[in-house]
Design an enzyme around this catalytic site. Structure first.
Site, short mmCIF file in Angstrom:
data_model
loop_
_atom_site.label_atom_id
_atom_site.label_comp_id
_atom_site.label_asym_id
_atom_site.label_seq_id
_atom_site.Cartn_x
_atom_site.Cartn_y
_atom_site.Cartn_z
CE LYS A 139 -0.29 -2.88 -3.45
NZ LYS A 139 -1.57 -2.16 -3.41
CG ASP A 179 -1.90 -3.93 -0.04
OD1 ASP A 179 -2.62 -3.26 -0.79
OD2 ASP A 179 -1.97 -5.17 0.00
N1 GLU Z 1 -2.71 -0.39 -0.93
C1 GLU Z 1 -3.75 0.52 -1.32
C2 GLU Z 1 -4.27 0.15 -2.69
O1 GLU Z 1 -4.32 -1.01 -3.02
C3 GLU Z 1 -3.35 1.98 -1.16
C4 GLU Z 1 -2.10 2.40 -1.84
C5 GLU Z 1 -1.67 3.84 -1.52
O2 GLU Z 1 -2.33 4.51 -0.74
O3 GLU Z 1 -0.65 4.24 -2.08
O4 GLU Z 1 -4.69 0.96 -3.48
#
Ligand code: GLU
Length: 459
Positions: A139, A179
């Site tokens: 992340k 996100d």
């Molecule tokens: N931000 C999204 C999550 O919390 C998607 C992340 C992604 O698609 O890599 O899962």
């Protein structure tokens, strides 16, 4: 309805095998409250797993799981439209790559700090494992606030951010997505800068791309749609469905909008949304098209939505949606937005199911209230896994230079959400906690990652 075990399988972290480990997490990561909360929540529910599979406590496997493989923090300087210089902080936490390249979104919000990125990265590892797709967990983000910034400012920020981050990315290495605060516009600027610096059109390096340059149909809708499909599965195990249900949604971003749309398609009545300035109650049923127009096209606030809806809708400045009596609640805004008193209000208002569209929106105290009341509860690691799962489908299309239809992609998403639900449900049962999807999702995700780490040796 299957028997629902209301006892929370608390592995007491003040004593026993995991106590020194949790102590170390606290000591090593001072002040990172959200990260502590996320680790605690997982460790507390894994007691039944360690009782049956003591080998998972060998080789300091759990210690390794709690320590990211790599943590990057970098300076992001940029200039605003008036010529003023700003210095933000960028983050990428590459948490675990046992199952595949690091995968997880980027969050641009003033609250972002290392502890928040680590909590999100830690959750992502288990969530991604639960999807059954070959993706590790990571992340990132920045304390940059895109609110009220022009397109040109957002572009300059994204270009500066990528000028540092590009060296750590790659379709086999680390694949970010969006996100909070990062949507199609930001992914476009980030991808453009990556392409320019590297001189490669490497479509699989980012997901959430535009449809004309490697994006996947249904990716935009996937997190919200997936959350509702998961809710439908949860209700099914209790002999119910969303048809005719009153649904309360919080938030008004990408997850909230498409959760509302899918709930309506399945015959539910969605009566709310919210943002950081307050909540909207729309007893006429949310006008999703208008909300999309206000939020996605005009980048406005929900007070403007309420104003345009006229007498239909009421704006509650500073209010939340949890006081509204409903059958189903979908927290789709941000972490810790649904507290203990909110959960009590939901239970008193007759709620039957709660599913987390956002990451960790329900506080541990609120989760306890819901579980003790026997409410069906879908934790984010399972309920919001549809977004990242569809990112993995986007990577699959990029790798084969293919482009699937909306219908086919949505069908794959539905199959994945069924798998996520059923494996959480069956795992909970296998460990003696029938109906408890918190235990089920944590244990099922953990088993997959632990198995891979065990097989790959001490790394
Ligand atoms: N931000 C999204 C999550 O919390 C998607 C992340 C992604 O698609 O890599 O899962």
């Amino acid at each position: 309805m299957p028997p629902f075990d209301q006892r929370i399988p608390k592995h007491d972290l003040s004593s026993g095998a995991l106590a020194p480990l949790y102590e170390q997490v606290l000591r090593r990561n001072p002040g990172e409250d959200e990260f502590h909360q996320a680790v605690r929540e997982v460790l507390e529910t894994l007691a039944p797993v360690f009782a049956q599979r003591p080998e998972y406590l060998e080789g300091k496997l759990v210690e390794r799981l709690c320590e990211p493989e790599r943590q990057l923090i970098f300076r992001v300087p940029w200039m605003d439209d008036t010529g003023e210089v700003h210095v933000n902080r960028g983050f990428r936490v590459e948490f675990n790559s046992a199952l595949g390249p690091y995968k997880g979104g980027l969050r641009f919000h003033p609250s972002v700090n290392l502890g928040i990125v680590k909590f999100l990265g830690f959750e992502q590892v288990f969530k991604n494992a639960l999807t059954g797709m070959p993706i590790g967990g990571g992340k990132g983000g920045s304390d940059f606030d895109p609110k009220d910034r022009s397109d040109a400012e957002v572009m300059r920020f994204c270009q500066s951010f990528m000028t540092e981050l590009y060296r750590h990315l790659g379709e086999y290495t680390d694949v970010p997505a969006g996100d909070i605060g990062v949507g199609g516009r930001e992914i476009g600027y980030l991808f453009g800068q990556y392409r320019r610096i590297t001189g490669r059109h490497e479509s699989g390096v980012l997901t959430g791309k535009g449809l004309s340059w490697g994006g996947a149909r249904a990716r935009t809708e996937a997190t919200g749609y997936g959350c509702v499909l998961f809710t439908e599965q949860m209700l099914r195990t209790r002999g119910r469905s969303l048809e005719g249900m009153r649904v309360v949604v919080s938030g008004s971003g990408n997850v909230a909008i498409y959760a509302a749309q899918k709930a309506q398609q399945l015959g539910a009545k969605v009566i709310s949304c919210s943002d950081s300035s307050g909540a909207v109650v729309d007893e006429g049923g949310l006008d999703v098209e208008l909300l999309q127009q206000v939020k996605e096209v005009e980048r406005g606030r929900i007070a403007e939505y309420a104003e345009r809806r006229g007498a239909q809708a009421k704006f509650l400045p500073g209010g939340t949606v949890w006081q509204i009596p409903c059958d189903v609640a979908l927290p789709c805004a941000t972490q810790n937005e649904l507290g203990e008193q909110d959960a009590v209000a939901l239970v008193n208002g007759g709620v039957q199911a709660v599913a987390e569209g956002a990451n960790m929106p329900t506080t541990p105290e609120a989760v306890r209230v819901l579980r003790e009341a026997g409410i069906a509860f879908g934790p984010g690691k399972a309920a919001n896994a549809g977004g990242v799962a569809t990112s993995a489908l986007e990577m699959q299309q990029n790798a084969s230079r293919d482009s699937w239809t909306f219908e086919y992609t949505e069908q794959r998403l539905a199959e994945i959400m069924r798998h996520v639900h059923d494996s959480s449900f069956e795992t909970a049962e296998r460990y003696g906690h029938p109906g408890d999807l918190v235990v089920g999702a944590n244990a099922a995700g953990f088993e997959v990652v632990a198995e891979a780490m065990h097989a790959q040796g001490l790394i």
